[in-house]
Design an enzyme around this catalytic site. Structure first.
Site, short mmCIF file in Angstrom:
data_model
loop_
_atom_site.label_atom_id
_atom_site.label_comp_id
_atom_site.label_asym_id
_atom_site.label_seq_id
_atom_site.Cartn_x
_atom_site.Cartn_y
_atom_site.Cartn_z
N ASP A 33 16.19 23.25 -18.91
CA ASP A 33 16.44 21.92 -19.48
C ASP A 33 15.24 21.01 -19.25
O ASP A 33 14.79 20.30 -20.15
CB ASP A 33 17.75 21.31 -18.93
N ASP A 67 13.73 32.17 -27.08
CA ASP A 67 14.06 31.94 -28.49
C ASP A 67 14.06 30.43 -28.77
O ASP A 67 13.44 29.96 -29.73
CB ASP A 67 15.45 32.55 -28.78
#
Ligand code: IPM
Ligand code: MG
Length: 358
Positions: free
Chosen positions: A224, A248
């Site tokens: 994050d 990804d």
């Protein structure tokens, strides 16, 4: 030397951009005295239409016997209603697993001529950007067990399993550290070790591995925070190494920071020299067949193929230099023209870059 290249043009703009990259490769062959033999195989929607399967066994077999694979893109609205197992995207996962392509290299760099295209302020970019994302590509949640079932309360539930072994983490770690040795000697390992066991193992394994690379600095970041730092302070990063799913997501974010996704190549590598090369962008069905697509990402993927699989670094440098010259001379494709109606088409771009390889 003679080299065997399997071509997987795929869907949408895939065939158009692959055709231009092949032109470039043939030109490299003429100038430097190599012979490239091409074999075109089916995957994705094109394969579904022709054979009913997204990844025919013949495709995998032919890719395995080639020296390298060059892929365009797969997928499109025509096949969007198919169930998960039958979707064109499944062909990509099948190729990665079937060919043992565990190391995915996704460079995100800004070409000085295109720095205007980045959504970030020049003060944040500090004159450039050159990040290499090393994404683990054949493990983690994308390859764990997927199931939809009825739970004890009679509710429909679903689960996807994330699993990593030390061995899988070590081998992708080695790829990242050896890339960093040839760059700015800095690896940032991205995980979610405050929550996930797989991430705790990931962090511990990367920390131990770092001792084998004393000239490379390793730091760790939660995913994050990493997604935030990529836009707040992108200069922090040199090489990012991370799991399949985090890679990804972060690689899409990094590609947007460059502002020109049509320019970004990628390599997916197995042990040894074998690799599959493809543009980072997708099949862009909205512009397919219109001679509008930017073939540069695929052309730069050819440069990566020359460098990593065929060990032809002089030839790889030449292809990259031709792309830089093309931009320097002011040529643009529609996606990077900034409203300039003079933009060149796919074919014309391929021709110009080919002509610059002398
Ligand atoms: C990518 C794509 C694929 C992935 C999809 C199409 C399966 O998003 O190459 O990043 O998730 O790996
Ligand atoms: Mg993706």
């Amino acid at each position: 030397m003679e080299y065997q290249i399997a071509l997987v043009p795929g869907d949408g703009i895939g065939p158009e951009v692959v055709a231009e990259a092949v032109k470039v490769l043939k030109r490299v062959g003429e100038v430097y005295g190599h012979t490239f033999r091409f074999e075109t195989v089916l995957a994705g929607g094109a394969a579904i239409d022709a054979t009913g399967e997204c990844l025919p066994t013949e495709t995998l077999a032919k890719c395995k016997t080639a020296d390298a694979v060059l892929l365009g893109a797969v997928g499109g609205p025509k096949w969007d209603e198919l169930p998960g197992e039958k979707r064109p995207e499944k062909a990509l996962l099948g190729l990665r697993k079937g060919l043992g392509l565990y190391a995915n290299l996704r460079p995100a760099m800004i070409f000085p001529e295109l720095s205007e295209a980045s959504p970030l302020k020049p003060s944040v970019l500090g004159g450039g950007l050159d990040i290499l994302i090393v994404r683990e590509l054949t493990g983690g949640i994308y390859f764990g067990k997927h199931e939809t079932f009825r739970n004890a309360d009679g509710q429909t539930s679903a689960r996807d399993v994330e699993e990593y072994s030390e061995k899988e983490i070590l081998r992708i770690g080695r790829t990242a550290f050896s890339m960093a040795e040839k760059r700015d000697h800095h690896v940032t390992s991205v995980d979610k070790a405050n929550v996930l066991d797989t991430s705790r193992l990931w962090r511990k394994t990367m920390t131990a591995l770092a001792e084998e690379y004393p000239d490379v600095t390793l730091d760790h970041m939660y995913v994050d925070n990493a997604s935030m730092q990529l836009i707040r302070d992108p200069k922090h990063f040199d090489v990012i190494v991370t799991s399949n799913m985090f890679g990804d997501i972060l690689s899409d974010e990094a590609s947007q920071i460059t502002g020109s996704i049509g320019m970004l190549p990628s390599a997916s590598l197995a042990d040894g020299n074998f690799g599959m090369y493809e543009p980072v962008h997708g099949s862009a069905p909205d512009i397919a067949g219109k001679n509008l697509a930017n073939p540069i990402a695929t052309i730069l993927s050819v440069a990566m193929l020359l460098r990593y699989t065929l060990n032809l670094s002089k030839e790889a440098d030449r292809v990259e230099a031709a792309v830089k010259e093309f931009l320097h001379e002011g040529y643009r494709t529609a996606d990077i023209a900034g409203g300039n109606t003079e933009a060149l088409g796919t074919v014309e771009t391929g021709d110009k870059i080919t002509a610059l390889i002398r």
